[in-house]
Design an enzyme around this catalytic site. Structure first.
Site, PDB file in Angstrom:
ATOM      1  N   SER A 190       4.747   2.218   7.303  1.00  0.00           N
ATOM      2  CA  SER A 190       4.806   0.549   7.043  1.00  0.00           C
ATOM      3  C   SER A 190       5.661   0.405   6.782  1.00  0.00           C
ATOM      4  CB  SER A 190       3.202   1.042   6.337  1.00  0.00           C
ATOM      5  OG  SER A 190       1.979   1.681   7.354  1.00  0.00           O
ATOM      6  N   HIS A 205       0.617  -1.044  -0.159  1.00  0.00           N
ATOM      7  CA  HIS A 205      -0.087  -0.007   0.132  1.00  0.00           C
ATOM      8  C   HIS A 205       1.321   1.027  -0.115  1.00  0.00           C
ATOM      9  CE1 HIS A 205       1.088  -0.463   4.244  1.00  0.00           C
ATOM     10  NE2 HIS A 205       0.373   0.923   4.626  1.00  0.00           N
ATOM     11  N   ASP A 227       0.469  -7.666   0.998  1.00  0.00           N
ATOM     12  CA  ASP A 227       0.601  -6.025   1.269  1.00  0.00           C
ATOM     13  C   ASP A 227       1.719  -6.313   1.269  1.00  0.00           C
ATOM     14  OD1 ASP A 227       0.094  -2.910   1.644  1.00  0.00           O
ATOM     15  OD2 ASP A 227      -0.535  -3.667   3.804  1.00  0.00           O
TER      16      ASP A 227
END
Length: 458
Positions: free
Chosen positions: A303, A190, A220
């Site tokens: 992230s 993402h 992901d």
């Protein structure tokens, strides 16, 4: 002849001296001054008195004035033809000192005295033997124990990078870490989704452009690559199977674009079923993660960053956080101590496939689940997509004996509470792994052995 200052009052009147008969001068021309000393000049400045006709004393009045002269006017007369001029200096009124001038002068004097006194006091203090100096610890060795947070950070930071991504929908920031000397970097899918330009910044501040190698939204995970960079320091990968609840961990990332941010905590739980994404609405971008839970602060921008154990080995890839409920008025946008990381064992397999082929494979059992089922467990649907059978013919599930309507309640003895959790448990394994499924059919439980198949990911 020296000038002298006359201090007597200015004369009230003056007149020319009378002419001397027989000197042959014209009327109005004064007699010549005799040559001589100062006494002659002084005598010439004062006219001589002549006896009265009757033999009396000479009149003290001024020539040309009749009658008695008042005593107030009996003063030395000014002779404009005299040798010594009469000078009168008018110095005006004496200066008047006002109150504000006195106050200003006093204040200025006090300030000047205070400043001089303060300077002398400071100078005396500096030169005195009792000099003021606050206690301070001496400089010590800057090294830290390798297993300390500082030691772990020092080891890992050179291999952690910050990603700045620009896409059609805007720009964002994420984190990644170096996998090998060839320049491959692992991050979240993402972070680089819909990317047009990716810039990688190292802990030294050097920035280079990176290219996308491959990504998988189901896990992901994504891999990007940089070129022409020397001295890369790949991070060591650990084994997420060795992680236990309570183990200390360190997270590194760029929360809110604050690069090289280090936080610490513990492993709060393992095997947490976590789903993320789903913005497209068709389920193609949903991530299913059998996650490690940590209380190490993780925020937007973390992230893709590494979660490290006490040996500075990567045990997870930070991917998601749990915030307060959206309808909670006290909702907190940042970390509330609920962070989730993809186990490194899963990340390693997916990264290897992305580097090799650009795509990752997903383990499957070949059935379509009823995602609207609200009971306990995961129910196999009655129909599949486009009216096809819910159990793929000759697929892994069909070979294991799974039927439409079966409810799968456990995977390898671990309870599952819904369809999402069953997918997560299966994707925690590799294609070809054998699993034991507990199935509820017609009110009776049974166990089935299934060998996972493979499907290409997105």
């Amino acid at each position: 002849m020296a000038d002298r200052q006359q201090t007597d009052p200015a004369p009230q009147w003056w007149s020319r001296p009378e002419e001397t008969a027989g000197d042959g001068r014209r009327a109005g021309v004064p007699a010549p001054r005799p040559a001589g000393g100062d006494e002659d000049r002084v005598q010439d400045a004062v006219p001589a008195r002549t006896p009265a006709p009757d033999g009396s004393a000479p009149d003290a009045r001024a020539p040309g004035v009749s009658g008695n002269v008042p005593p107030a006017l009996a003063v030395t007369r000014y002779d404009p033809w005299g040798a010594v001029p009469l000078q009168v200096v008018d110095r005006g009124r004496p200066p008047r000192i006002r109150l504000w001038q006195v106050v200003a002068l006093s204040l200025g004097t006090a300030l000047l005295a205070g400043g001089i006194g303060g300077y002398l006091g400071v100078l005396a203090e500096r030169r005195s033997n009792t000099r003021l100096e606050l206690p301070q610890a001496a400089a010590a060795d800057k090294g830290r124990a390798p297993e300390s947070v500082a030691g772990i950070a020092a080891t890992a930071l050179p291999g952690v990078v910050t990603l700045h991504v620009r896409g059609t929908k805007g720009s964002g920031t994420g984190t990644g870490f170096v996998l090998d000397q060839q320049g491959h970097i692992l991050t979240n899918s993402h972070v680089v989704a819909d990317s047009q330009e990716i810039t990688v910044t190292f802990s030294t501040g050097e920035s280079v452009t990176a290219e996308l190698v491959g990504r998988d939204s189901g896990y992901d995970l994504a891999v990007v690559k940089v070129g022409g960079v020397r001295g890369l320091q790949p991070l060591s990968l650990g084994n997420s199977e060795n992680v236990k609840v309570g183990d200390p961990v360190v997270a590194i990332g760029a929360p809110f674009d604050l690069s090289n941010t280090v936080t610490a905590g513990i492993i709060s739980a393992t095997g947490r079923p976590v789903t993320a994404g789903g913005d497209k609405g068709d389920g193609s971008d949903i991530s299913y993660v059998d996650a490690l839970q940590t209380d190490a602060p993780i925020n937007p921008g973390n992230s893709g960053g590494p979660l490290l154990d006490a040996k500075a080995h990567v045990v997870g890839i930070n991917s998601a956080i749990r915030g307060a409920d959206k309808d909670d008025p006290t909702r907190q946008g940042g970390s509330i101590g609920l962070g989730f990381a993809i186990p490194v064992n899963q990340g390693k397999r997916v990264a290897e496939e992305l580097i090799r082929t650009g795509r990752a494979t997903h383990p499957v059992i070949g059935v379509t689940l009823d995602m609207d089922y609200t009971g306990d467990g995961a129910r196999v649907g009655d129909k599949g997509e486009d009216g096809k059978p819910s159990v793929v013919a000759d697929g892994p599930g069909a070979r294991a004996g799974i039927r439409a309507g079966d409810v799968i309640t456990k995977v390898d003895g671990q309870r599952v509470r819904g369809g999402d959790e069953l997918i997560i448990r299966i994707r925690a394994h590799r294609p070809g792994d054998a699993l034991t499924l507990t199935v509820l059919r017609g009110g009776r439980e049974s166990t089935l052995e299934v060998v996972l198949g493979s499907a290409n990911g997105s």
